[in-house]
Design an enzyme around this catalytic site. Structure first.
Site, PDB file in Angstrom:
ATOM      1  N   LYS A 173       0.888  -1.096  -0.061  1.00 46.32           N
ATOM      2  CA  LYS A 173       0.024   0.001  -0.070  1.00 46.32           C
ATOM      3  C   LYS A 173       0.868   1.067  -0.111  1.00 46.32           C
ATOM      4  O   LYS A 173       1.330   1.433   1.026  1.00 46.32           O
ATOM      5  CB  LYS A 173      -0.994   0.032   1.204  1.00 46.32           C
ATOM      6  N   GLY A 226       7.040   4.979   8.111  1.00 45.54           N
ATOM      7  CA  GLY A 226       6.310   6.303   8.057  1.00 45.54           C
ATOM      8  C   GLY A 226       6.346   7.000   9.159  1.00 45.54           C
ATOM      9  O   GLY A 226       7.368   6.983  10.062  1.00 45.54           O
ATOM     10  N   THR A 228       5.847   8.070  13.248  1.00 40.17           N
ATOM     11  CA  THR A 228       5.887   7.540  14.554  1.00 40.17           C
ATOM     12  C   THR A 228       4.282   7.121  14.952  1.00 40.17           C
ATOM     13  O   THR A 228       4.292   6.153  15.656  1.00 40.17           O
ATOM     14  CB  THR A 228       6.607   8.122  15.579  1.00 40.17           C
ATOM     15  N   ALA A 229       3.462   8.239  15.041  1.00 38.10           N
ATOM     16  CA  ALA A 229       2.217   7.826  15.569  1.00 38.10           C
ATOM     17  C   ALA A 229       1.509   6.893  14.732  1.00 38.10           C
ATOM     18  O   ALA A 229       0.689   6.117  15.326  1.00 38.10           O
ATOM     19  CB  ALA A 229       1.406   9.025  15.282  1.00 38.10           C
ATOM     20  N   THR A 230       1.670   6.685  13.368  1.00 41.27           N
ATOM     21  CA  THR A 230       1.041   5.925  12.318  1.00 41.27           C
ATOM     22  C   THR A 230       1.760   4.361  12.950  1.00 41.27           C
ATOM     23  O   THR A 230       1.151   3.323  13.047  1.00 41.27           O
ATOM     24  CB  THR A 230       1.355   5.906  10.978  1.00 41.27           C
ATOM     25  N   GLU A 248       9.613   1.330  10.686  1.00 41.70           N
ATOM     26  CA  GLU A 248      10.782   2.440  10.317  1.00 41.70           C
ATOM     27  C   GLU A 248       9.880   3.744  10.329  1.00 41.70           C
ATOM     28  O   GLU A 248       9.149   3.902   9.854  1.00 41.70           O
ATOM     29  CB  GLU A 248      11.366   2.426   8.795  1.00 41.70           C
ATOM     30  N   CYS A 282      13.797  11.020   5.947  1.00 41.87           N
ATOM     31  CA  CYS A 282      13.912  10.800   7.405  1.00 41.87           C
ATOM     32  C   CYS A 282      15.067  10.811   8.011  1.00 41.87           C
ATOM     33  O   CYS A 282      15.392  11.193   9.003  1.00 41.87           O
ATOM     34  CB  CYS A 282      13.311   9.188   7.507  1.00 41.87           C
ATOM     35  N   GLU A 385       9.555  16.243  15.141  1.00 43.71           N
ATOM     36  CA  GLU A 385       9.702  16.246  13.795  1.00 43.71           C
ATOM     37  C   GLU A 385       8.796  17.084  12.939  1.00 43.71           C
ATOM     38  O   GLU A 385       7.726  17.036  12.906  1.00 43.71           O
ATOM     39  CB  GLU A 385       9.558  14.633  13.266  1.00 43.71           C
TER      40      GLU A 385
HETATM   41  P1  NAP Z   1       2.305   8.330   7.617  1.00 44.43           P
HETATM   42  O1  NAP Z   1       1.234   9.213   7.398  1.00 44.43           O
HETATM   43  O2  NAP Z   1       2.711   7.487   8.913  1.00 44.43           O
HETATM   44  O3  NAP Z   1       2.160   7.388   6.413  1.00 44.43           O
HETATM   45  C1  NAP Z   1       2.767   6.280   5.916  1.00 44.43           C
HETATM   46  C2  NAP Z   1       1.907   5.164   5.175  1.00 44.43           C
HETATM   47  O4  NAP Z   1       1.061   4.681   6.167  1.00 44.43           O
HETATM   48  C3  NAP Z   1       1.017   5.800   4.162  1.00 44.43           C
HETATM   49  O5  NAP Z   1       1.145   4.859   3.311  1.00 44.43           O
HETATM   50  C4  NAP Z   1      -0.208   5.981   4.910  1.00 44.43           C
HETATM   51  O6  NAP Z   1      -1.133   6.001   4.229  1.00 44.43           O
HETATM   52  C5  NAP Z   1      -0.337   4.879   5.839  1.00 44.43           C
HETATM   53  N1  NAP Z   1      -1.087   4.852   6.965  1.00 44.43           N
HETATM   54  C6  NAP Z   1      -1.704   6.132   7.256  1.00 44.43           C
HETATM   55  N2  NAP Z   1      -2.264   5.661   8.477  1.00 44.43           N
HETATM   56  C7  NAP Z   1      -2.242   4.314   8.541  1.00 44.43           C
HETATM   57  C8  NAP Z   1      -3.088   3.615   9.367  1.00 44.43           C
HETATM   58  N3  NAP Z   1      -3.800   3.759  10.398  1.00 44.43           N
HETATM   59  N4  NAP Z   1      -2.827   2.225   9.149  1.00 44.43           N
HETATM   60  C9  NAP Z   1      -1.928   1.613   8.251  1.00 44.43           C
HETATM   61  N5  NAP Z   1      -1.446   2.479   7.313  1.00 44.43           N
HETATM   62  C10 NAP Z   1      -1.604   3.756   7.543  1.00 44.43           C
HETATM   63  O7  NAP Z   1       3.802   8.982   7.143  1.00 44.43           O
HETATM   64  P2  NAP Z   1       3.939   9.797   6.062  1.00 44.43           P
HETATM   65  O8  NAP Z   1       3.496  11.136   6.218  1.00 44.43           O
HETATM   66  O9  NAP Z   1       3.634   9.368   4.861  1.00 44.43           O
HETATM   67  O10 NAP Z   1       5.834   9.905   5.990  1.00 44.43           O
HETATM   68  C11 NAP Z   1       6.571  10.885   6.705  1.00 44.43           C
HETATM   69  C12 NAP Z   1       6.971  10.071   7.935  1.00 44.43           C
HETATM   70  O11 NAP Z   1       7.680   9.066   7.493  1.00 44.43           O
HETATM   71  C13 NAP Z   1       7.995  10.953   8.477  1.00 44.43           C
HETATM   72  O12 NAP Z   1       7.708  10.772  10.112  1.00 44.43           O
HETATM   73  C14 NAP Z   1       9.401  10.277   8.152  1.00 44.43           C
HETATM   74  O13 NAP Z   1      10.374  10.519   9.041  1.00 44.43           O
HETATM   75  C15 NAP Z   1       9.076   8.645   8.184  1.00 44.43           C
HETATM   76  N6  NAP Z   1       9.961   8.032   7.366  1.00 44.43           N
HETATM   77  C16 NAP Z   1      10.572   7.428   8.031  1.00 44.43           C
HETATM   78  C17 NAP Z   1      11.697   6.589   7.212  1.00 44.43           C
HETATM   79  C18 NAP Z   1      12.401   5.623   7.899  1.00 44.43           C
HETATM   80  O14 NAP Z   1      13.306   4.700   7.385  1.00 44.43           O
HETATM   81  N7  NAP Z   1      12.541   5.593   9.438  1.00 44.43           N
HETATM   82  C19 NAP Z   1      11.719   6.723   5.934  1.00 44.43           C
HETATM   83  C20 NAP Z   1      11.068   7.674   5.199  1.00 44.43           C
HETATM   84  C21 NAP Z   1      10.127   8.293   6.061  1.00 44.43           C
HETATM   85  P3  NAP Z   1      -1.635   7.448   3.317  1.00 44.43           P
HETATM   86  O15 NAP Z   1      -0.725   8.333   3.139  1.00 44.43           O
HETATM   87  O16 NAP Z   1      -2.581   7.075   2.193  1.00 44.43           O
HETATM   88  O17 NAP Z   1      -2.446   8.232   4.477  1.00 44.43           O
END
Ligand code: NAP
Length: 488
Positions: A173, A226, A228-230, A248, A282, A385
């Site tokens: 997804k 994604g 941390t809250a998710t 991650e 990230c 963040e």
């Molecule tokens: P996000 O809002 O947590 O979304 C990540 C993924 O999870 C998206 O596909 C999102 O779908 C999905 N998602 C959202 N709510 C969900 C739920 N309740 N159940 C299952 N899946 C769900 O993160 P983002 O805003 O896309 O990305 C930014 C974050 O990612 C930042 O915090 C960044 O630091 C982190 N990140 C970490 C790494 C690492 O390697 N540690 C690498 C890259 C990014 P939708 O987008 O369709 O809502």
């Protein structure tokens, strides 16, 4: 206008509800495609396709799986410019960054795991002269792969490649905000001969498709990247179902610049590490900590370099800073700039949206690269963040204080340390609580090393053998060699 379909059982499919979501181009602020909006029924259909494909794919010789993944990598490489433009339009990042980094790295991910699986080994332990214990590693079944919007194809392939190489099938997804390169990937996989059902791509919102994927009882392995809250929400669902989880998550990474650092190099690389992809990586350093003795000279070098970063239309080849990913994200970043002023921060450059970038981008979502000084280390801007083109600069007095500041957030993803003192480099690398420490560099990646975060930045490790192990289940097989007392 194109509607991006799901990719299930090797076919394009609309969502069962027929609903779609708008897909915006961040640089223009306009809808440029639609994407199918999936829910639990679509995830289940994808699961059934993956489940049915699993026996054949897991029984396919590793060399054949490898060959198919290599074909997919070759096809993406051949079509690099199309992928790069799709990624740029979806994310707002400069097309030159997508073409130079994101897409080539996605190709590398596929090639790396396609060939790593040919060299995978397993352990054998001899128990005295009595028994042989060998570890049989089998693919786990259907893997659920959830990826974010910031490096859409790179992070999706970082999960797909090891999962499939190890013999799993998958339901992926991508973020609803950036579905385009995943759609191209589905087409590419079908053309490269990946058997139907081995990879299924289901689009939709996190709360809809993402949550349904996490909760599906048949999908027992979840790899998530994604926020941390998710990640916490996914863990709440998955833990009572005893799913295998890799998370991650976010970061608030420090760049620590000691008094003996190569000032020029530290300043130049800090610009890259803070502002690449508009700070939406990230691993970006968002807190620059500088020894007091070097602080003023560092700022004299660093701030003009940041001011010179060209904010522009991401599709123009000389643009260095593009748009941020969405209106909501731009507003969140601007909210932090307001907060920084309230918390006593001094804006050294940026701090606002730019003048009109060009006519095409007049309604796009841009933020000027921003440097903020004079903030307390424990204020919200230094703790939370932001994930945008915003960096804080803070002086420190000595090594202990630098390490305390570096470790003084809930996150522990990465750090970069600048010093010419080898002993100090080793000492500090060991003392910083994070998954990756770069010394006198940033973002140099070797795909064999374990990758992940500590504290609220991650659970589990990806990369190299760790990823292949994550997607397999080890079983100990114990074979008696000799009955005690017999055969001497
Ligand atoms: P996000 O809002 O947590 O979304 C990540 C993924 O999870 C998206 O596909 C999102 O779908 C999905 N998602 C959202 N709510 C969900 C739920 N309740 N159940 C299952 N899946 C769900 O993160 P983002 O805003 O896309 O990305 C930014 C974050 O990612 C930042 O915090 C960044 O630091 C982190 N990140 C970490 C790494 C690492 O390697 N540690 C690498 C890259 C990014 P939708 O987008 O369709 O809502």
């Amino acid at each position: 206008m194109r509607t991006i379909p799901n990719f299930i059982a090797g076919e394009e499919r609309e969502s069962l509800s027929g609903r779609t979501l708008d897909n915006y181009e961040p640089a223009t602020g306009e809808v440029y495609s639609r994407v199918t909006d999936s829910a639990a029924g679509d995830i289940h259909a994808a699961y059934l396709a993956a489940r049915d494909a699993f026996p054949d794919w897991s029984g396919t010789p590793a060399s054949d799986r490898s060959e198919t993944l290599l074909k997919i990598a070759d096809a993406i490489e051949k079509d690099l410019q199309r992928f790069a433009e799709a990624e740029s339009r979806d994310t707002g990042k400069p097309v030159r960054l997508a073409a130079a980094v994101d897409i080539p790295r996605a190709v590398s991910n596929l090639r790396f795991f396609a060939t790593a699986i040919l060299h995978a080994s397993s352990e054998l332990h001899t128990t005295d002269r009595e028994a042989l214990n060998f570890t049989l590693r089998r693919p786990r079944g259907v893997a659920g792969l959830i990826s974010p919007w910031n490096l859409p194809l790179y992070l999706l392939t970082w999960k797909i490649a090891p999962a499939l190489a190890a013999g799993n099938t998958a339901v992926a997804k991508p973020s609803e905000v950036t579905p385009m390169t995943a759609a191209l990937l589905g087409e590419t996989c079908a053309a490269a001969g990946l058997p139907p059902g081995v990879l299924n791509i289901v689009h939709g919102s996190g709360a809809g498709a993402g949550a349904a994927l996490t909760a599906h009882p048949g999908i027992t392995t979840i790899s998530f990247t994604g926020g941390t809250a998710t990640g916490a929400e996914i863990a709440r669902t998955a833990a009572p179902m005893f799913k295998k989880l890799a998370l991650e998550m976010g970061g608030k990474n420090p760049n620590i610049i000691f008094e003996d650092a190569d000032l020029e190099r530290a300043a130049e690389v800090s610009v890259q590490s803070s502002f690449s992809n508009q700070g939406q990586i990230c691993l970006c350093g968002s807190r620059v900590l500088v020894h007091r003795a070097l602080y003023d000279r560092f700022l004299q070098r660093f701030v003009p370099l940041v001011e010179n970063l060209k904010v522009g239309d991401p599709l123009e080849p000389d643009t260095v800073q593009g748009a941020v990913v969405s209106r909501a994200h731009r507003d969140k970043i601007l909210g932090y700039l307001k907060l920084a002023r309230e918390e006593g921060g001094r804006i050294l450059c940026g701090g606002s949206v730019p003048q009109q970038v060009n006519r095409r981008c007049r309604n796009g979502w841009f933020v000027r690269p921003t440097v903020i000084a004079d903030l307390a280390v424990d204020c919200r801007v230094n703790q939370e963040e932001i994930f945008g083109p915003v960096v804080t600069v803070t002086p420190f007095e000595n090594e202990n204080e630098a390490v305390d500041m570096a470790n003084g957030t809930r996150y522990g993803l990465a750090a970069s340390v600048w010093t010419r003192d080898l002993e100090r480099a080793h000492r500090v690398a060991e003392r910083i609580d994070c998954g990756t420490v770069w010394i006198n560099c940033w973002m140099l990646r070797d795909l064999r090393v374990p990758f992940g975060g500590m504290k609220d930045s991650g659970v589990g490790r990806e990369g190299g053998d760790e990823a292949l192990r994550f997607f397999t289940e080890p079983k100990n097989v114990c074979i008696r060699m000799n009955q005690p007392g017999r055969n001497g």
